[in-house]
Design a protein around this motif. Structure first.
Motif, PDB file in Angstrom:
ATOM      1  N   ALA A  38      -5.047  -3.905   7.775  1.00 41.00           N
ATOM      2  CA  ALA A  38      -6.441  -3.768   7.343  1.00 41.00           C
ATOM      3  C   ALA A  38      -6.559  -2.761   6.214  1.00 41.00           C
ATOM      4  O   ALA A  38      -7.298  -2.981   5.245  1.00 41.00           O
ATOM      5  N   VAL A  39      -5.827  -1.648   6.314  1.00 40.78           N
ATOM      6  CA  VAL A  39      -5.858  -0.623   5.269  1.00 40.78           C
ATOM      7  C   VAL A  39      -5.283  -1.181   3.970  1.00 40.78           C
ATOM      8  O   VAL A  39      -5.858  -1.004   2.890  1.00 40.78           O
ATOM      9  N   VAL A  40      -4.166  -1.869   4.076  1.00 39.60           N
ATOM     10  CA  VAL A  40      -3.527  -2.463   2.900  1.00 39.60           C
ATOM     11  C   VAL A  40      -4.468  -3.462   2.232  1.00 39.60           C
ATOM     12  O   VAL A  40      -4.640  -3.451   1.006  1.00 39.60           O
ATOM     13  N   ALA A  41      -5.101  -4.310   3.025  1.00 37.94           N
ATOM     14  CA  ALA A  41      -6.027  -5.312   2.473  1.00 37.94           C
ATOM     15  C   ALA A  41      -7.192  -4.643   1.749  1.00 37.94           C
ATOM     16  O   ALA A  41      -7.622  -5.107   0.679  1.00 37.94           O
ATOM     17  N   ALA A  42      -7.694  -3.534   2.305  1.00 36.95           N
ATOM     18  CA  ALA A  42      -8.811  -2.826   1.676  1.00 36.95           C
ATOM     19  C   ALA A  42      -8.392  -2.184   0.359  1.00 36.95           C
ATOM     20  O   ALA A  42      -9.140  -2.236  -0.626  1.00 36.95           O
ATOM     21  N   ILE A  43      -7.209  -1.586   0.328  1.00 32.25           N
ATOM     22  CA  ILE A  43      -6.716  -0.983  -0.913  1.00 32.25           C
ATOM     23  C   ILE A  43      -6.532  -2.052  -1.980  1.00 32.25           C
ATOM     24  O   ILE A  43      -6.947  -1.880  -3.134  1.00 32.25           O
ATOM     25  N   GLU A  44      -5.927  -3.165  -1.599  1.00 43.11           N
ATOM     26  CA  GLU A  44      -5.712  -4.253  -2.555  1.00 43.11           C
ATOM     27  C   GLU A  44      -7.041  -4.807  -3.077  1.00 43.11           C
ATOM     28  O   GLU A  44      -7.166  -5.114  -4.265  1.00 43.11           O
ATOM     29  N   GLN A  45      -8.034  -4.903  -2.198  1.00 45.65           N
ATOM     30  CA  GLN A  45      -9.342  -5.398  -2.622  1.00 45.65           C
ATOM     31  C   GLN A  45     -10.011  -4.410  -3.572  1.00 45.65           C
ATOM     32  O   GLN A  45     -10.652  -4.803  -4.552  1.00 45.65           O
ATOM     33  N   ALA A  46      -9.859  -3.105  -3.261  1.00 43.72           N
ATOM     34  CA  ALA A  46     -10.440  -2.079  -4.126  1.00 43.72           C
ATOM     35  C   ALA A  46      -9.840  -2.134  -5.526  1.00 43.72           C
ATOM     36  O   ALA A  46     -10.547  -1.995  -6.528  1.00 43.72           O
ATOM     37  N   VAL A  47      -8.534  -2.341  -5.594  1.00 46.38           N
ATOM     38  CA  VAL A  47      -7.868  -2.474  -6.896  1.00 46.38           C
ATOM     39  C   VAL A  47      -8.380  -3.710  -7.616  1.00 46.38           C
ATOM     40  O   VAL A  47      -8.700  -3.675  -8.811  1.00 46.38           O
ATOM     41  N   GLN A  48      -8.480  -4.815  -6.885  1.00 41.27           N
ATOM     42  CA  GLN A  48      -8.972  -6.065  -7.473  1.00 41.27           C
ATOM     43  C   GLN A  48     -10.405  -5.914  -7.973  1.00 41.27           C
ATOM     44  O   GLN A  48     -10.775  -6.490  -9.007  1.00 41.27           O
ATOM     45  N   ASP A  49     -11.199  -5.115  -7.279  1.00 39.85           N
ATOM     46  CA  ASP A  49     -12.594  -4.903  -7.661  1.00 39.85           C
ATOM     47  C   ASP A  49     -12.753  -3.882  -8.784  1.00 39.85           C
ATOM     48  O   ASP A  49     -13.874  -3.625  -9.228  1.00 39.85           O
ATOM     49  N   GLY A  50     -11.634  -3.294  -9.209  1.00 42.73           N
ATOM     50  CA  GLY A  50     -11.680  -2.364 -10.327  1.00 42.73           C
ATOM     51  C   GLY A  50     -12.147  -0.965  -9.973  1.00 42.73           C
ATOM     52  O   GLY A  50     -12.626  -0.232 -10.848  1.00 42.73           O
ATOM     53  N   CYS A  51     -12.008  -0.582  -8.709  1.00 40.52           N
ATOM     54  CA  CYS A  51     -12.422   0.765  -8.303  1.00 40.52           C
ATOM     55  C   CYS A  51     -11.578   1.820  -9.025  1.00 40.52           C
ATOM     56  O   CYS A  51     -10.357   1.747  -9.050  1.00 40.52           O
ATOM     57  N   GLN A  52     -12.259   2.806  -9.576  1.00 37.93           N
ATOM     58  CA  GLN A  52     -11.561   3.857 -10.335  1.00 37.93           C
ATOM     59  C   GLN A  52     -11.105   5.015  -9.457  1.00 37.93           C
ATOM     60  O   GLN A  52     -10.195   5.751  -9.824  1.00 37.93           O
ATOM     61  N   VAL A  53     -11.765   5.196  -8.338  1.00 39.57           N
ATOM     62  CA  VAL A  53     -11.396   6.254  -7.394  1.00 39.57           C
ATOM     63  C   VAL A  53     -11.385   5.636  -6.003  1.00 39.57           C
ATOM     64  O   VAL A  53     -12.324   4.922  -5.627  1.00 39.57           O
ATOM     65  N   ILE A  54     -10.322   5.887  -5.245  1.00 40.84           N
ATOM     66  CA  ILE A  54     -10.201   5.330  -3.901  1.00 40.84           C
ATOM     67  C   ILE A  54     -10.036   6.465  -2.896  1.00 40.84           C
ATOM     68  O   ILE A  54      -9.102   7.269  -3.000  1.00 40.84           O
ATOM     69  N   ASN A  55     -10.961   6.546  -1.950  1.00 41.60           N
ATOM     70  CA  ASN A  55     -10.896   7.562  -0.906  1.00 41.60           C
ATOM     71  C   ASN A  55     -10.318   6.958   0.375  1.00 41.60           C
ATOM     72  O   ASN A  55     -10.787   5.925   0.851  1.00 41.60           O
ATOM     73  N   LEU A  56      -9.308   7.633   0.933  1.00 45.47           N
ATOM     74  CA  LEU A  56      -8.678   7.184   2.177  1.00 45.47           C
ATOM     75  C   LEU A  56      -8.753   8.314   3.197  1.00 45.47           C
ATOM     76  O   LEU A  56      -7.858   9.146   3.305  1.00 45.47           O
ATOM     77  N   SER A  74       1.311   8.941  10.980  1.00 49.98           N
ATOM     78  CA  SER A  74       2.613   9.595  10.792  1.00 49.98           C
ATOM     79  C   SER A  74       3.716   8.576  10.540  1.00 49.98           C
ATOM     80  O   SER A  74       4.856   8.942  10.249  1.00 49.98           O
ATOM     81  N   ASN A  75       3.386   7.302  10.631  1.00 52.53           N
ATOM     82  CA  ASN A  75       4.372   6.236  10.440  1.00 52.53           C
ATOM     83  C   ASN A  75       4.198   5.605   9.060  1.00 52.53           C
ATOM     84  O   ASN A  75       3.207   4.911   8.819  1.00 52.53           O
ATOM     85  N   SER A  76       5.147   5.843   8.199  1.00 53.12           N
ATOM     86  CA  SER A  76       5.112   5.218   6.886  1.00 53.12           C
ATOM     87  C   SER A  76       5.489   3.749   7.016  1.00 53.12           C
ATOM     88  O   SER A  76       6.196   3.345   7.945  1.00 53.12           O
ATOM     89  N   SER A  77       4.993   2.947   6.085  1.00 52.33           N
ATOM     90  CA  SER A  77       5.370   1.537   6.070  1.00 52.33           C
ATOM     91  C   SER A  77       5.517   1.084   4.630  1.00 52.33           C
ATOM     92  O   SER A  77       4.859   1.609   3.730  1.00 52.33           O
ATOM     93  N   THR A  78       6.380   0.114   4.440  1.00 52.19           N
ATOM     94  CA  THR A  78       6.601  -0.412   3.091  1.00 52.19           C
ATOM     95  C   THR A  78       5.330  -1.016   2.525  1.00 52.19           C
ATOM     96  O   THR A  78       4.991  -0.820   1.349  1.00 52.19           O
ATOM     97  N   ALA A  79       4.574  -1.734   3.368  1.00 57.65           N
ATOM     98  CA  ALA A  79       3.356  -2.392   2.902  1.00 57.65           C
ATOM     99  C   ALA A  79       2.319  -1.377   2.431  1.00 57.65           C
ATOM    100  O   ALA A  79       1.693  -1.548   1.382  1.00 57.65           O
ATOM    101  N   LEU A  80       2.143  -0.299   3.200  1.00 59.22           N
ATOM    102  CA  LEU A  80       1.171   0.729   2.829  1.00 59.22           C
ATOM    103  C   LEU A  80       1.618   1.469   1.580  1.00 59.22           C
ATOM    104  O   LEU A  80       0.814   1.708   0.666  1.00 59.22           O
ATOM    105  N   ARG A  81       2.895   1.818   1.530  1.00 58.13           N
ATOM    106  CA  ARG A  81       3.425   2.514   0.353  1.00 58.13           C
ATOM    107  C   ARG A  81       3.246   1.668  -0.903  1.00 58.13           C
ATOM    108  O   ARG A  81       2.828   2.163  -1.952  1.00 58.13           O
ATOM    109  N   ASP A  82       3.538   0.371  -0.799  1.00 55.73           N
ATOM    110  CA  ASP A  82       3.426  -0.517  -1.958  1.00 55.73           C
ATOM    111  C   ASP A  82       1.971  -0.692  -2.392  1.00 55.73           C
ATOM    112  O   ASP A  82       1.677  -0.759  -3.596  1.00 55.73           O
ATOM    113  N   ALA A  83       1.056  -0.766  -1.429  1.00 54.91           N
ATOM    114  CA  ALA A  83      -0.363  -0.914  -1.770  1.00 54.91           C
ATOM    115  C   ALA A  83      -0.870   0.319  -2.492  1.00 54.91           C
ATOM    116  O   ALA A  83      -1.622   0.221  -3.477  1.00 54.91           O
TER     117      ALA A  83
END
Length: 205
Positions: free
Chosen positions: A23-41, A46-55
């Motif tokens: 869900a977090v990855v999908a939201a970040i990707e959507q924010a990028v697609q929507d042209g958001c200039q600042v993204i607050n998370l 504590s668990n890193s993931s490749t998908a989250l890191r890549d997003a």
């Protein structure tokens, strides 16, 4: 409140206080697609993931200023996405500008901002949202991160060509040093100061 004329995009990813990496990855990707200039998370794990890191890397590569809360365990455990490269990690200070007891202390802390005893909206019952100023319940680095998010939006509203690195430099130049001299893992480069930030943003070089 810091940048009142911004256009906000809210991506709902939580059910109560839990969410998923997908869900977090999908939201970040959507924010990028929507042209958001600042993204607050205002979230972390504590668990890193490749998908989250890549997003997050995609958001940073798009030129977005990515801001994240460092966590509320009051320990040195690293939280993600705050610890990823290019992310501005934000810890919390109280009304005396002392680092909050719950704020994480590690190298992901870049800056600190007010996050302890914050007047905010609460929806803890079925009557809808209401103002809650109970210091014991309204606290966390999740409240501190949006302060810096607002400051980044303020800078971009003043000059649309300011980069993420430029925002970081402005924050670093205007933060109030606390704790050990220079950078430390409790306060980062210091406590942000909006007035000094604006002065640094608008002064002639």
């Amino acid at each position: 409140g810091i940048a009142p004329d911004v256009e906000l995009h809210a991506y709902r990813i939580f059910s109560s206080k839990t969410t998923t990496t997908d869900a977090v990855v999908a939201a970040i990707e959507q924010a990028v697609q929507d042209g958001c200039q600042v993204i607050n998370l205002s979230l972390g794990t504590s668990n890193s993931s490749t998908a989250l890191r890549d997003a997050v890397a995609e958001a940073v590569a798009s030129g977005a200023v990515v801001v994240a809360a460092v966590g509320n365990g009051g320990n040195a455990v690293t939280q993600y996405p705050a610890a990823y490269p290019g992310v501005i990690g934000v810890g919390s200070v109280d009304k005396g500008l002392e680092v909050s007891s719950f704020s994480q202390r590690n190298t992901s802390v870049d800056f600190t901002a007010p996050g302890d005893g914050v007047a905010s909206l609460s929806n803890t019952d079925n009557s809808g949202y209401k103002l809650d100023i109970t210091a014991s319940s309204i606290r966390g680095s999740s409240f501190a991160a949006p302060v810096i998010t607002g400051m980044a939006a303020l800078a971009l509203g003043y000059d649309k060509d300011i980069t993420a690195d430029g925002v970081f430099t402005l924050l670093q130049a205007s933060a109030v040093d606390k704790g050990a001299e220079g950078y430390d893992t409790s306060y980062g480069y210091g406590v942000v100061d909006v007035a000094m930030f604006v002065e640094e943003l608008t002064r002639d070089y």
